[in-house]
Scaffold this motif. Structure first.
Motif, short mmCIF file in Angstrom:
data_model
loop_
_atom_site.label_atom_id
_atom_site.label_comp_id
_atom_site.label_asym_id
_atom_site.label_seq_id
_atom_site.Cartn_x
_atom_site.Cartn_y
_atom_site.Cartn_z
N VAL A 103 0.86 -1.18 0.00
CA VAL A 103 0.09 -0.07 0.03
C VAL A 103 0.84 1.17 -0.13
CG1 VAL A 103 -1.61 1.36 1.22
CG2 VAL A 103 -1.86 -1.08 1.06
N LEU A 104 2.06 1.14 0.69
CA LEU A 104 3.04 2.40 0.77
C LEU A 104 3.61 2.73 -0.33
CD1 LEU A 104 4.35 1.45 4.40
CD2 LEU A 104 2.30 2.92 3.83
N PHE A 105 4.03 1.81 -1.38
CA PHE A 105 4.60 2.06 -2.50
C PHE A 105 4.18 1.29 -3.78
CE2 PHE A 105 6.47 -1.96 -0.71
CZ PHE A 105 6.47 -2.88 -1.80
N GLY A 106 2.97 0.75 -3.78
CA GLY A 106 2.57 0.18 -4.90
C GLY A 106 2.35 1.20 -6.21
N ALA A 107 2.85 0.93 -7.55
CA ALA A 107 2.83 1.72 -8.41
C ALA A 107 1.46 1.89 -9.24
CB ALA A 107 3.99 1.33 -9.44
N GLY A 108 0.48 1.07 -8.84
CA GLY A 108 -0.60 1.28 -9.69
C GLY A 108 -1.44 2.44 -9.34
N LYS A 109 -2.31 2.79 -10.24
CA LYS A 109 -3.15 4.16 -10.17
C LYS A 109 -3.98 4.04 -9.00
CE LYS A 109 -6.60 6.77 -12.56
NZ LYS A 109 -7.50 7.22 -13.87
N ALA A 110 -4.51 3.06 -8.52
CA ALA A 110 -5.33 3.13 -7.23
C ALA A 110 -4.47 2.97 -6.16
CB ALA A 110 -6.07 1.50 -7.21
N PHE A 111 -3.28 2.54 -6.06
CA PHE A 111 -2.53 2.83 -4.74
C PHE A 111 -2.19 4.18 -4.75
CE2 PHE A 111 -1.95 -1.86 -5.73
CZ PHE A 111 -1.64 -2.34 -4.47
N LYS A 112 -1.59 4.70 -5.79
CA LYS A 112 -1.31 6.21 -5.73
C LYS A 112 -2.38 7.02 -5.29
CE LYS A 112 2.33 5.77 -9.26
NZ LYS A 112 2.84 6.14 -10.72
N SER A 113 -3.66 6.70 -5.96
CA SER A 113 -4.81 7.80 -5.63
C SER A 113 -5.11 7.61 -4.17
CB SER A 113 -6.05 7.23 -6.53
OG SER A 113 -6.34 5.87 -6.34
N ILE A 114 -5.09 6.62 -3.48
CA ILE A 114 -5.45 6.39 -2.12
C ILE A 114 -4.45 7.26 -1.22
CG2 ILE A 114 -4.45 4.03 -1.48
CD1 ILE A 114 -7.64 5.68 -0.13
N ARG A 115 -2.96 7.07 -1.59
CA ARG A 115 -2.03 7.73 -0.82
C ARG A 115 -2.06 9.17 -0.83
NH1 ARG A 115 1.47 3.46 -3.18
NH2 ARG A 115 2.32 5.00 -4.42
N SER A 116 -2.18 9.41 -2.27
CA SER A 116 -2.59 11.06 -2.42
C SER A 116 -3.59 11.73 -1.68
CB SER A 116 -2.59 11.47 -3.93
OG SER A 116 -3.54 10.74 -4.42
N GLU A 117 -4.70 10.78 -1.75
CA GLU A 117 -5.90 11.48 -1.13
C GLU A 117 -5.78 11.64 0.34
OE1 GLU A 117 -9.71 12.49 -0.03
OE2 GLU A 117 -8.66 12.27 -2.08
N ILE A 118 -4.98 10.67 1.23
CA ILE A 118 -4.62 10.91 2.44
C ILE A 118 -3.54 11.89 2.82
CG2 ILE A 118 -3.66 9.70 4.42
CD1 ILE A 118 -4.52 6.94 3.50
N VAL A 119 -2.71 12.12 1.88
CA VAL A 119 -1.56 12.89 2.21
C VAL A 119 -1.99 14.35 1.85
CG1 VAL A 119 1.12 13.48 1.56
CG2 VAL A 119 0.41 11.20 1.99
N LYS A 120 -2.40 14.59 0.66
CA LYS A 120 -2.84 15.77 0.23
C LYS A 120 -4.20 16.31 0.61
CE LYS A 120 -3.96 15.69 -4.36
NZ LYS A 120 -3.83 15.84 -5.70
N ASN A 121 -5.01 15.67 0.61
CA ASN A 121 -6.19 16.11 1.44
C ASN A 121 -6.62 15.83 2.68
OD1 ASN A 121 -6.97 16.90 -1.50
ND2 ASN A 121 -7.90 14.80 -1.92
#
Length: 575
Positions: free
Chosen positions: A324-342
């Motif tokens: 979950v922390l480093f997955g390169a797929g779009k779904a992985f990146k979207s949940i990480r960016s959601e938590i960190v950015k928003n």
């Protein structure tokens, strides 16, 4: 994980079921759970009776005057056949009594309505009760370990990536989040309710009886929430919480990430270890979750669910697999960016890969975040846990003193730290008595750094908790820049918090990427495509190895050859 005598005792009880003709694993787990529940009910009643007598106040008994035969202390003394009849009686027996606990329309009574007695032979029941009586279950950790061991027999410890969370990791997460009487707490993958029980124990420990009584309605009906679709887990979770004073826990029978779960903006705290490898049919997923992360992977959907279910300002501590922390797929990146950015990501604590042994060697991490809806992440705290107090192999042997391991959070020990120092100073000139060498709570006092470092090499949890407390305290910023660099400050130690934290916590350089504990700014995380793996940011220091010059090495080889040739000549002459 249980070992030694306790494991042997439980195995003997298990074998008793088998020899009694009960071979279904789920049936054994359920029946043994019911018996432990009945035993605990009596122990709870006895404690309440003693407390009421000591405080000279009334209490609401669990057992009525006509139900005293249902108490464990009386059951174990009965005639074998008479006891079996009480268990077998489907009208006035002990199981109708169990099903009647809680209010008539409570979820507890709903899940217990199917509880039924399944030990057909009186002799088998007699042997199980006799052996269960010998098991010391006075500590909740032991009960949790027994549950964990029993459940490990169900398909090797878990299905779809569901593994029982070690009790000390649950305790660490609970201590870091510090649940309060105002919180509404949820575990969306509740299992046996380990996180909710830990939260209840924390609340009981840190609040007065008067305050607990004022919030009784909230505690009993709305504070503790969870979702679970396994019928056995629903009953076990309900019984576990009931035994810890939660009369009507709100544990709902639903697949948490499905369309059937419509709860949103409801909780102030989430504590969870959701399934790691599960998937769900696309058509069954709640639509709002896929807007955050378009996937069928449960480890990502659960994070989206938590964001939906938390109130604004609500916080979460969640175990996630490293992917979950480093997955390169779009779904992985979207949940990480959601938590960190928003929202506000506060911490990523990397766990050793052996934490879930003997069930799995999967690498995991704890992430801590707050729902804000408008960002707020500035610097994320990373911690590289390397030792959790147990060996990281299949055996998981304890590496530190058991008392320290169980009480690492000290409860209110930081408040009593001054008393310990004061007592130590007062007795410094007194002659030593037998037993004075025992360290106890002194291990993590400021003047015990050498001892502290020795323990830390085997047990990182006290430092993790202490660093997190410091970063969240009013003292953070007095000696550190926003990036974590250590500043030169002229002030008295008390004003800097040096007497309130472990030695080294207030003077640690949180900008040092070679240490276990450091900060990473939002800008850097964004530049790294929202990667949250600790290896992306941690700096590894390699020791430089110096080699002799080639000419010197060749000279030594020649000398060695000369010696060898001389020895060969001597050997040939002796033949």
């Amino acid at each position: 994980m249980i070992t030694g005598e306790l494991k042997s005792q439980i195995d003997q009880i298990w074998n008793t079921f088998w020899t009694g003709g009960i071979s279904n694993t789920i049936t054994i787990v359920e029946q043994l759970t019911y018996l432990i529940f009945i035993k605990d009910l009596d122990e709870t009643e006895t404690r309440n009776e003693r407390m009421a007598k000591r405080l000279n106040k009334d209490f609401s008994p669990i057992f009525g005057k006509d139900q005293q035969n249902f108490r464990w202390k009386n059951l174990k003394e009965m005639d074998v056949q008479a006891r079996h009849e009480i268990f077998n009686n489907s009208v006035d027996g002990i199981f109708p009594f169990i099903r009647s606990l809680g209010s008539e329309k409570s979820l507890f009574s709903t899940y217990m309505k199917d509880a039924s007695f399944g030990i057909n032979k009186a002799a088998t029941l007699d042997l199980v009760i006799e052996k269960l009586e010998r098991v010391d279950m006075s500590k909740q950790d032991i009960k949790g370990d027994i549950y964990e061991y029993l459940l490990s027999k169900l398909e090797g410890g878990g299905t779809s990536g569901q593994f029982r969370t070690p009790r000390h990791i649950i305790k660490l997460m609970t201590e870091m989040m510090q649940p309060t009487l105002e919180d509404t707490i949820c575990d969306p993958s509740v299992g046996t309710a380990g996180f909710l029980v830990a939260a209840k124990e924390y609340i009981d420990k840190h609040n007065s009886v008067t305050d607990l009584d004022k919030h009784k309605e909230h505690i009993n009906k709305t504070m503790f929430n969870g979702t679970e679709f396994d019928a056995t887990m629903l009953r076990i979770a309900s019984m576990n919480l009931f035994l810890h004073g939660v009369e009507e826990p709100n544990i709902v029978d639903v697949d948490a990430v499905s369309k059937d779960n419509t709860v949103s903006d409801a909780y102030t705290l989430v504590l969870a270890n959701p399934p790691f490898k599960g998937t769900i049919d696309k058509e069954s997923i709640a639509p709002g979750l896929r807007n955050v992360t378009d996937t069928t992977k449960t480890e990502l959907l659960f994070l989206a669910l938590m964001l939906r279910q938390l109130k604004k300002g609500g916080r979460a501590a969640v175990i996630v697999p490293d992917g979950v922390l480093f997955g390169a797929g779009k779904a992985f990146k979207s949940i990480r960016s959601e938590i960190v950015k928003n929202h506000k990501l506060e911490a990523v604590i990397s766990l050793p890969s052996g934490v879930f042994q003997p069930y799995s060697g999967v690498s995991t991490a704890i992430i801590i975040f707050t729902k804000t809806d408008n960002g707020g992440t500035d610097n994320v705290w990373f911690y590289d846990m390397q030792a959790d107090g147990k060996s990281l192999d299949q055996k998981r042997n304890l590496l530190v003193d058991a008392e320290l391991f169980n009480d690492f959070a000290f409860g209110d020990a930081f408040a009593k730290r001054k008393e310990l120092i004061k007592d130590a100073d007062a007795s410094a000139d007194e002659p030593k008595k037998e037993g004075d060498d025992k360290e106890d709570g002194y291990d993590f006092l400021p003047n015990k750094k050498e001892k502290q470092d020795t323990i830390h090499a085997k047990f990182n949890l006290p430092q993790i908790l202490d660093h997190y407390r410091y970063l969240k305290s009013e003292y953070w910023g007095k000696m550190h820049s926003s990036k974590g660099e250590l500043l030169h400050v002229q002030d008295v130690p008390e004003n800097l918090g040096l007497d309130k934290f472990m030695s080294g916590t207030c003077t640690h350089d949180y900008a040092d990427r070679t240490s276990q504990s450091f900060l990473v700014p939002l800008k850097e995380i964004k530049e790294n495509d929202w990667d949250l793996s600790i290896n992306r940011y941690k700096e590894i220091v390699y020791e430089e190895v110096e080699y002799d010059a080639p000419s010197e090495i060749l000279e030594r080889i020649k000398e060695t050859n000369s010696v060898r040739n001389l020895l060969l000549e001597k050997l040939q002459k002796s033949l």
